[in-house]
Write an enzyme that holds these catalytic residues in place. Structure first.
Site: not given
Length: 315
Positions: A130-131, A175, A235, A295
């Site tokens: 992910d990030r 988001h 983000y 996920h």
């Protein structure tokens, strides 16, 4: 709540001016750095890290802005005067860019290279989820001499992510759009109900709810609640400076030259694109697999993820 990975040594390692990372280290052998995603901490790797530490030096940091790592300050005030000419001519956007620079993936990738060097490793394998996968991707482009092998779990490069998010299907990424807004409103909205906001993703994205037990969920929520401004800044950077960096690299023809493994849910079927083709445009040596996990795959299928990383390291 403070949870630790059993058998790992914890330390704080300075990586930049005023920034130290919380890191768990165990094992011996060739080094492998594991980077967590949102809304998690290094604890997401607890099962995989323990497995791989049998034959590798495993390094699990909290990214800057997350967990117990330092969180450089970002601005969240000064945007009440939304009708001023300064904001009308784009100064708000410029301010947002300034505030997010500390959380660009380029900056965060430099943290990881500095961390590995501080621990005695000039070259290392790198896996991110992910990030953390976006940080790993940027490290592979910016520091190819340092990264021997690369794995990116359940993510697309930032530039491509924005390209495929369109129409009503983009609602799954609400988001991303919320946290892309100028400093102020997103932070206040999320801080008003942080457990509801971050818990929403833990619930929605988990294929096997038992993979994240109550005490780990609590640890994630506690960590996120204390890090709202820095998480939003991370983000926000991905809607600005990170896109600029990716576009510049694409225009210059820069590619990932180390062996790369990508594991993803079948996003392409849902959003209408060829995920493997997206990654082939960036990588010379790619193994791309669509998987059937949720996920949070390192927690839902740790044995499979550990095997995939071992297979990568053998290439």
């Amino acid at each position: 709540m403070s949870l630790l990975i059993p058998g790992f040594d914890y330390r704080r390692v300075p990586v930049a001016d005023g920034v130290s990372l919380n890191v768990a280290v165990a094992g011996s052998g060739s080094p492998l750095v594991l980077l967590h995603g949102f809304p998690q901490t290094h604890l997401m790797w607890r099962h995989v890290a323990a497995d791989l530490a049998a034959d590798h030096t495993v390094i699990c940091p909290d990214l800057r802005g997350y967990g117990a790592s330092d969180k450089p300050a970002v601005g969240t005030e000064g945007h009440a005067d939304t009708d001023s000419a300064a904001h009308a001519d784009g100064a708000a956007h410029a301010d947002a860019e300034t505030h997010s620079a500390a959380y660009s993936k380029r900056t965060m990738a430099a943290d990881i290279v500095a961390l590995a060097r501080a621990l005695g490793h000039d070259r290392f394998a790198l896996a991110g989820h992910d990030r953390g996968a976006l940080v790993a991707f940027r490290a592979g482009l910016d520091h190819p001499a340092a990264i021997t092998h690369l794995a990116c779990l359940d993510v697309l490069p930032t530039l491509d992510m924005w390209d495929v998010m369109r129409g009503t299907t983009a609602a799954v990424g609400f988001h991303l759009y919320l946290m892309a807004q100028p400093p102020g409103l997103p932070e206040r909205m999320i801080a008003a109900c942080p457990d509801d906001f971050f818990g929403h993703f833990l619930d929605l994205w988990t294929g096997d709810p038992e993979a994240i037990p109550a005490e780990v969920r609590t640890a994630y929520l506690d960590a996120c609640r204390a890090a709202v401004p820095s998480i939003v800044a991370d983000y926000r950077a991905s809607a600005g400076v990170d896109v600029d960096h990716d576009r510049a690299d694409r225009d210059a023809g820069r590619r990932l030259t180390m062996p790369l493994t990508v594991l993803q849910q079948d996003w392409g079927a849902a959003l209408g694109y060829d995920a493997a083709a997206v990654w082939r445009a960036w990588a010379d040596d790619l193994e791309h697999r669509t998987v059937g996990y949720g996920h949070f795959m390192a927690e839902e299928a740790p044995a499979d993820i550990a095997k995939a990383l071992r297979d990568l390291l053998s290439r």
